[in-house]
Enzyme design. Structure first.
Site, PDB file in Angstrom:
ATOM      1  N   GLY A  14       1.036  -1.371  -0.145  1.00 37.45           N
ATOM      2  CA  GLY A  14       0.131   0.087  -0.365  1.00 37.45           C
ATOM      3  C   GLY A  14       1.063   1.490  -0.280  1.00 37.45           C
ATOM      4  O   GLY A  14       0.211   2.070   0.445  1.00 37.45           O
ATOM      5  N   HIS A  44       6.293   2.756   3.617  1.00 39.24           N
ATOM      6  CA  HIS A  44       7.891   3.497   3.700  1.00 39.24           C
ATOM      7  C   HIS A  44       7.791   4.552   2.614  1.00 39.24           C
ATOM      8  O   HIS A  44       8.756   5.532   2.663  1.00 39.24           O
ATOM      9  CB  HIS A  44       9.095   3.085   3.867  1.00 39.24           C
ATOM     10  CG  HIS A  44      10.562   3.305   4.477  1.00 39.24           C
ATOM     11  ND1 HIS A  44      10.663   3.380   5.152  1.00 39.24           N
ATOM     12  CD2 HIS A  44      11.712   3.153   3.754  1.00 39.24           C
ATOM     13  CE1 HIS A  44      11.718   4.310   5.725  1.00 39.24           C
ATOM     14  NE2 HIS A  44      12.612   3.599   4.079  1.00 39.24           N
ATOM     15  N   SER A  45       7.509   4.694   1.775  1.00 43.57           N
ATOM     16  CA  SER A  45       6.941   6.045   0.875  1.00 43.57           C
ATOM     17  C   SER A  45       7.026   7.355   1.817  1.00 43.57           C
ATOM     18  O   SER A  45       7.548   8.469   0.913  1.00 43.57           O
ATOM     19  CB  SER A  45       5.995   5.916  -0.289  1.00 43.57           C
ATOM     20  OG  SER A  45       6.086   4.454  -0.783  1.00 43.57           O
ATOM     21  N   GLY A  50      13.604  13.521  -0.107  1.00 45.70           N
ATOM     22  CA  GLY A  50      13.775  15.104  -1.212  1.00 45.70           C
ATOM     23  C   GLY A  50      13.052  15.354  -2.038  1.00 45.70           C
ATOM     24  O   GLY A  50      12.795  15.982  -2.369  1.00 45.70           O
ATOM     25  N   HIS A 259      23.268   4.529   0.810  1.00 45.06           N
ATOM     26  CA  HIS A 259      22.403   6.018   0.495  1.00 45.06           C
ATOM     27  C   HIS A 259      23.800   7.003   1.450  1.00 45.06           C
ATOM     28  O   HIS A 259      24.423   6.450   2.258  1.00 45.06           O
ATOM     29  CB  HIS A 259      21.986   7.088   1.720  1.00 45.06           C
ATOM     30  CG  HIS A 259      21.496   8.524   0.503  1.00 45.06           C
ATOM     31  ND1 HIS A 259      21.971   9.158   1.843  1.00 45.06           N
ATOM     32  CD2 HIS A 259      20.341   8.607  -0.031  1.00 45.06           C
ATOM     33  CE1 HIS A 259      21.703  10.388   1.148  1.00 45.06           C
ATOM     34  NE2 HIS A 259      20.137   9.992   0.121  1.00 45.06           N
ATOM     35  N   ARG A 275      22.596  17.883   0.529  1.00 42.90           N
ATOM     36  CA  ARG A 275      23.392  18.137  -0.398  1.00 42.90           C
ATOM     37  C   ARG A 275      23.477  19.150  -1.539  1.00 42.90           C
ATOM     38  O   ARG A 275      23.831  20.026  -1.679  1.00 42.90           O
ATOM     39  CB  ARG A 275      24.306  17.162  -1.051  1.00 42.90           C
ATOM     40  CG  ARG A 275      25.705  17.171   0.407  1.00 42.90           C
ATOM     41  CD  ARG A 275      26.111  15.340   0.357  1.00 42.90           C
ATOM     42  NE  ARG A 275      24.830  14.496  -0.268  1.00 42.90           N
ATOM     43  CZ  ARG A 275      24.627  13.716  -0.485  1.00 42.90           C
ATOM     44  NH1 ARG A 275      25.420  12.942  -2.176  1.00 42.90           N
ATOM     45  NH2 ARG A 275      23.521  12.567  -0.659  1.00 42.90           N
TER      46      ARG A 275
END
Lengths: 650, 261
Positions: A14, A44-45, A50, A259, A275
Site C-alpha cells: 500500500g 515507507h514511501s 527529497g 546512501h 547536499r
C-alpha cells in the site's frame, strides 16, 4: 479477514507504487483490493524526503531542461545498466505524473519570482527566478543531474505524495485490507491467480483470488539488518514470494544502493536534498574532501560515487571516531537557520529527535547506509513479470529497470507514480480480458502448503537458534562482505555464511507459540525468504566480475562492457537448494556506453558492434521469459531523441 | 561516567486472540544503554525476554505514525522517545479510543480511514486532470501554509489525548479537524463553506470540542491545533452569520484581531 476474497486486481503493498496502480486499475473499471502489512499511510514511501525528478524546467537552474536531458542523466547514473526504453517511458511521463500529484493536492514548493541566495559548489550564488514561472513547481538540485529537476514539498515529499494518493484511494472507495501479509502466490508455474495471505490481527490464513496480481511491496533493505535506512517492514516479502515461484527471475539483485548520508548510528535517512541545497561533507579535519576527489560534481556526484569516497576517507583514517564507531560529518549550518528549519524541516526534526542537536548550529554525524534495492522482480516494460502471466510488479520491488546499477536521487519516488500509472493500466487490461479462475484444487494446495509451513514452525523444539539471532548474523555478513566495496574472497565467504544461515534457519525454534498473529512467528515466516534474497544478492555479486555503479569490486575495478553489459537473472527452481543464474542483455542501447563524467572511468569497451548487440536483445530476453507487450519491442524508445538534448553539461 | 541504570518496564499485556489470557501489567527489567530509545528497548524485550510482545514500528524515524503509545500516562511516538528523558520505571500502555489488536498495538488504520471517509479528505475538483496542461499556479507562501497542516502523520496521539474522542466515537477528533482545515485552506478544493457546514459545525465537528486542548500539547509534530480550532469556528460562524462578526467589531470600534479567513 474472510477466508476467501475475490477481486479483479490484487495489489500487494500500500505504498505509492501500489496505491497508484490501484487507482489506475479502479479507474479502468476493475475491482481492486490492496493488501498491506500496515495502514497505507504508514508505508515507507512516507519517509522519502527529497523529491521527484521530472523535467519541467521551471526554475532558473532548470532552464532548458527536458526529458532528453533527464534521459541522459538517468542512463549515465545507471552506469548503462538500465533498460533505456523504460528510462524513456519514465522521463516522458514523469512531468504529467508529478503534475497529477499537484492536482491530487500535494503542496509542492513553488517558484517565487525574484532573487534568492543559494549555495552551489561551496559558493554563495544569487539566482533570479522569472515572473513568468512564478507559482509553478519549484525544483532543487540532486546528485548526478545536469539540471535542477527535483520537485519537492519541503523535505516531506513522500509523506505529502502518499497522503494525496491515499486520499484518492479513499475517494474511489478502493478496498484496503491492512495488517494483511501475502505469504505466497497462487500459481500453476505459468499463470498467477492471487495470493495466500495471513491476517496480522488474528493470525488466520485466507486467500485473495485475483485475475491480476501486482507486487508492490517495496525494497528489501532489511536483509542488511540495522545497517539500512529502510523501515522495519522492508523485508522483501513480495520479492521473495516471486522468487519462491521457481519460475519468476529476480533481476540484478547485486545492485544495492548505499546512501551517503544515513544518520549515525541509527541509520535513519538524511535526505540528499541537504547536499542538493548546498550542504558539505566533511572529514575529521573538517575538510571538504569531495572538492578534490570530484572537482566537477563535488558533493553531488551520484550516490555510489559519493558513498565510495566516504568509505575511502574512513579507511584512510580520516573518519571521526565516535562512541558507536567511525563516521563523517554533514554540514548544513551555512544554509542558515531559516532554510534548515523550513526547506529541510524534516532533517531538523530527525536531528532533534534522535541526536538532540540542531543542524543549523551543529554538524550531523553520517555514514553510508544501505538504502535502495535496484534489483527486484524482473518485469517487462508493462510491469508484467517474466515467466508468469497475470503477475505484475511496480516500484522498488520491481526491476523494471530504469535504475540499472545506480539510481539517481529523486528518480525512485517519481518511478512509483509513473510505474503505478503504467503498470496499473496494464494489470487492469489483463484482468479485463480474463475470466478463467484457478482450479480449486490449486488454491487448496497453496493454502495447505502455507499451513504446513506454519505447523512446522510451531512443532519445532530443541536448542536451535532464534530467528532474531539468524537475522543479526545475516546483517553482519551483508554489511561486512556484500557492502560498498566488494571482493571475491569476501563474497565467497558471504555465500558460505548465508548457506550456513539457511541451514541454521531449518533448525531455528520459536520460543512463543501464542495464538493470534504471534510476532515471532510472523518474522519466522519471512526469514527464509530474506535469506534467499541475500544469497542471490551475494552470489550475483560474486559472479559479476566487474565494477558497475553501486556494484564495486576491488578485484575487478573496471566496468567491463565487453562481458558484463548484461542483467543478472536469478531463479530458485522449486525444491532446489541453490539458485540458478542466467544473463540477458540490458536492453536496447540507444545512448552508446561511455564514461559517466564523474567517478572513476576505467572501462573495458564493448567488443561487439552496437547494432549487433541491439539485434539480439529482444530474442534473448524472450528466451529468458519476457512476455510480450501490446506495444512492440522498442516502440517507446524514441531512438536518437536524446541527441536533441542541449545544454546538458553542467 | 555514572553507572548504567536498570530500567523497569511495566507493560500492558492482553492478547484478545488468546482465550486463556486476561489484561494485566507485566514487568521487565533491562540495563540502559546510551541513546536507548523505546524502539530499541521494546525490540530488546521482545527478542530477549518475551517474544510474544506485540507493538508497531515501521519507519522508526518519527514520520510514519505507527508507534504511538501511552508512556507514563502521556501519548507519544515511542520511536523517538529516549529513555534518558524518563524515570527508572516506565509504564507503557496502548492508545485508548482505538480498537486493541494486542498488547501495545492498536488499530489506528481503520479509525483514520473512517475519518478520511467522513470528512472526505481529498481534493474536490470539478475539473478532470489534464495531463497535457502545465500545473495550476500557487503562491509558495500558500503552499507552505498547506504543507504546515499536511504534516499530520495520523499517529493518533491527539485522539488519545482528547476528552471528547474518549467518550464519543463519532467525533472526528483533532486530527480530523486539522484535515478539514487543510482542505479548506486549499484553493484547489472547490467545496463551498456551506458544504462543510454539516460535518464541521455539528458536535461531531469543531463544536463538539470542549476546549481542553490537550491535543496541541501532545502532538509530536507540534501542529498548531489551537489555531485550527479557532479558524474552523470562525469560518463556520461567518458562513452562517456573515454579518455577526462585522457587527461585533463595529461595536468594538476597532478592527477585529487578525486571523486567517
Amino acid at each position: 479477514m474472510d477466508a476467501i476474497l475475490n477481486t479483479d486486481v490484487l495489489v500487494i503493498g500500500g505504498g505509492l507504487a501500489g496505491e497508484r496502480c490501484a487507482i489506475e486499475a479502479a479507474n479502468a473499471g476493475q475491482d481492486v483490493i490492496i493488501a498491506s502489512l500496515i495502514p497505507p499511510r504508514r508505508s515507507h514511501s512516507c519517509a522519502a524526503q527529497g523529491g521527484m525528478q521530472a523535467a519541467l524546467g521551471n526554475c532558473a537552474m532548470g532552464d532548458g531542461d527536458n526529458p532528453n536531458v533527464h534521459f541522459l542523466d538517468t542512463v549515465r547514473g545507471s552506469d548503462w545498466g538500465a533498460d533505456q526504453e523504460v528510462v524513456r517511458m519514465f522521463v516522458d511521463e514523469a512531468p504529467a505524473a508529478v503534475r497529477e500529484l499537484a492536482y491530487f493536492g500535494v503542496p509542492w514548493t513553488r517558484v517565487t519570482a525574484g532573487t534568492q541566495t543559494h549555495f552551489i559548489k561551496g559558493r554563495k550564488v544569487e539566482l533570479t527566478e522569472s515572473e513568468e514561472n512564478a507559482g509553478l513547481l519549484m525544483q532543487r538540485d540532486f546528485g548526478g543531474t545536469a539540471k535542477w529537476r527535483t520537485c519537492y514539498a519541503a523535505a516531506g515529499t513522500g509523506h505529502a505524495a502518499l497522503y494525496a494518493i491515499d486520499g484518492e484511494v479513499v475517494r474511489l472507495g478502493i478496498t484496503v485490507r491492512d495488517r494483511v501479509e501475502a505469504l505466497s502466490l497462487i500459481h500453476d508455474q505459468g499463470r498467477c491467480h492471487g495470493a495466500v495471505v495471513r491476517c496480522l490481527r488474528t493470525g488466520k490464513i485466507g486467500v485473495i483470488i485475483a485475475k491480476a496480481t501486482v507486487i508492490a511491496t517495496g525494497g528489501h533493505g532489511r536483509i542488511y539488518g540495522k545497517y539500512t535506512t529502510n523501515a522495519t517492514i522492508n523485508e522483501g516479502t513480495g520479492t521473495a514470494m516471486a522468487l519462491a515461484t521457481g519460475v519468476v527471475p529476480l533481476g540484478n539483485m547485486e545492485a544495492v544502493q548505499f546512501h551517503p548520508t544515513g544518520l549515525w548510528p541509527s541509520g535513519i535517512l538524511v535526505t540528499e536534498g541537504c547536499r542538493g541545497d548546498g550542504g558539505y561533507l566533511l572529514n575529521r579535519k573538517l575538510q571538504r574532501f569531495m572538492v578534490d576527489l570530484e572537482p566537477e560534481k563535488q558533493e553531488l556526484a551520484s550516490r555510489d560515487v559519493v558513498s565510495r569516497h566516504m568509505m575511502t576517507q574512513i579507511r584512510e583514517g580520516l573518519g571521526v571516531d565516535g562512541p558507536f564507531g567511525t563516521h563523517l560529518w554533514l554540514d548544513i549550518r551555512h544554509l542558515g537557520r531559516e532554510h534548515v528549519h523550513t526547506k529541510l524541516r524534516e532533517v531538523y526534526e530527525i536531528c532533534q529527535d534522535f541526536l538532540g542537536l540542531d543542524p543549523a548550529d551543529e554538524l550531523i554525524p553520517v555514514r553510508p547506509t544501505q538504502h535502495y534495492s535496484m534489483g527486484g522482480v524482473r518485469v517487462n516494460k508493462d510491469g508484467q513479470a517474466y515467466g508468469m502471466s497475470g503477475l505484475f510488479a511496480a516500484g522498488e520491488a520491481a526491476c523494471w529497470d530504469m535504475h540499472g546499477f545506480n539510481r539517481l536521487g529523486g528518480n525512485s519516488l517519481a518511478e512509483t507514480i509513473v510505474a503505478g500509472r503504467i503498470v496499473g493500466a496494464r494489470a487492469a487490461q489483463f484482468a479485463g480480458g480474463k475470466t478463467d479462475g484457478p482450479d480449486p484444487a490449486l488454491v487448496e494446495h497453496s493454502v495447505r502448503e502455507q499451513q504446513e509451513v506454519i505447523a512446522d514452525w510451531l512443532a519445532r523444539s530443541g536448542n536451535g537458534p532464534t530467528v532474531y539471532e539468524i537475522r543479526d548474523r545475516l546483517a553482519e555478513t551483508m554489511m561486512g562482505k556484500v557492502g560498498i566495496f566488494r571482493n571475491g574472497e569476501e563474497l565467497e565467504e558471504a555465500v558460505t555464511d548465508i548457506y550456513d544461515l539457511i541451514q541454521a534457519c531449518d533448525t531455528a525454534v520459536l520460543r512463543s507459540k501464542v495464538p493470534g498473529m504471534n510476532p515471532e512467528l510472523a518474522f519466522a515466516l519471512r526469514l527464509p525468504g530474506m535469506l534467499r534474497l541475500a544469497l542471490v544478492t551475494a552470489q550475483g555479486a560474486l559472479a559479476r566480475t566487474e565494477s558497475r555503479g553501486a556494484h564495486s569490486r576491488t578485484d575487478y575495478a573496471a566496468r567491463d562492457d565487453a562481458r558484463w553489459l548484461k542483467r543478472t537473472l536469478a531463479r530458485w527452481p522449486h525444491g532446489a537448494t541453490a539458485p540458478v543464474f542466467d544473463y540477458e542483455p540490458v536492453g536496447l542501447l540507444d545512448l552508446p556506453p561511455a564514461g559517466r563524467g564523474y567517478g572513476k572511468s576505467s572501462i573495458i569497451e564493448m567488443s561487439e558492434e552496437l547494432a549487433d548487440y541491439n539485434e539480439t536483445v529482444s530474442e534473448e530476453q524472450q528466451r529468458h521469459g519476457r512476455l510480450d507487450s501490446d506495444s512492440p519491442f522498442g516502440a517507446n524508445l524514441r531512438a536518437g531523441e536524446w541527441r536533441k538534448a542541449t545544454g546538458e553539461v553542467s | 561516567m555514572s553507572e548504567a541504570r536498570t530500567l523497569v518496564f511495566e507493560i500492558f499485556r492482553y492478547n484478545p486472540q488468546d482465550p486463556d489470557t486476561a489484561p494485566h501489567i507485566q514487568r521487565f527489567e533491562m540495563r540502559e544503554e546510551p541513546h536507548l530509545t523505546l524502539y530499541l528497548a521494546l525490540n530488546y524485550i521482545r527478542e530477549n525476554l518475551d517474544p510474544s510482545l506485540q507493538f508497531d514500528f515501521a519507519c522508526r524515524s518519527a514520520v510514519c505514525g505507527s508507534c504511538a503509545m501511552i508512556v507514563n500516562g502521556r501519548p507519544v511516538l515511542a520511536c523517538r522517545t529516549r529513555t534518558a528523558d524518563l524515570a527508572n520505571t516506565i509504564r507503557l500502555q496502548p492508545l485508548p479510543v482505538f480498537e486493541l489488536i494486542g498488547d501495545l498495538s492498536v488499530d489506528t488504520g481503520r479509525w483514520f480511514r473512517g475519518m478520511a471517509e467522513k470528512v472526505e479528505a481529498w481534493i474536490h475538483s470539478n475539473e478532470p486532470f489534464d495531463p497535457s496542461a502545465p500545473e495550476e499556479r500557487m503562491e509558495d507562501e500558500l503552499a507552505r501554509t498547506i504543507y504546515e497542516s499536511e504534516r499530520c502523520i495520523e499517529c493518533g496521539c491527539c485522539v488519545a489525548g482528547c476528552g471528547v474522542a474518549l467518550t464519543r466515537d463519532d467525533f472526528v477528533g483533532p486530527a480530523g479537524l486539522n484535515r478539514i482545515a487543510r482542505f479548506m485552506l486549499d484553493p484547489r478544493d472547490q467545496r463551498e463553506d456551506a458544504e462543510w457546514f454539516e460535518v464541521v459545525s455539528s458536535d461531531e465537528g469543531v463544536f463538539g470540542c470542549i476546549g481542553l486542548m490537550a491535543c496541541q500539547d501532545v502532538c509530536p509534530k507540534e501542529l498548531p491545533l489551537l489555531e485550527v480550532h479557532a479558524y474552523l469556528r470562525r469560518k463556520m460562524l461567518l458562513s452562517k452569520a456573515p454579518d455577526l462578526l462585522k457587527n461585533i467589531s463595529a461595536r468594538r470600534k476597532e478592527s477585529a484581531p487578525k486571523t486567517p479567513s
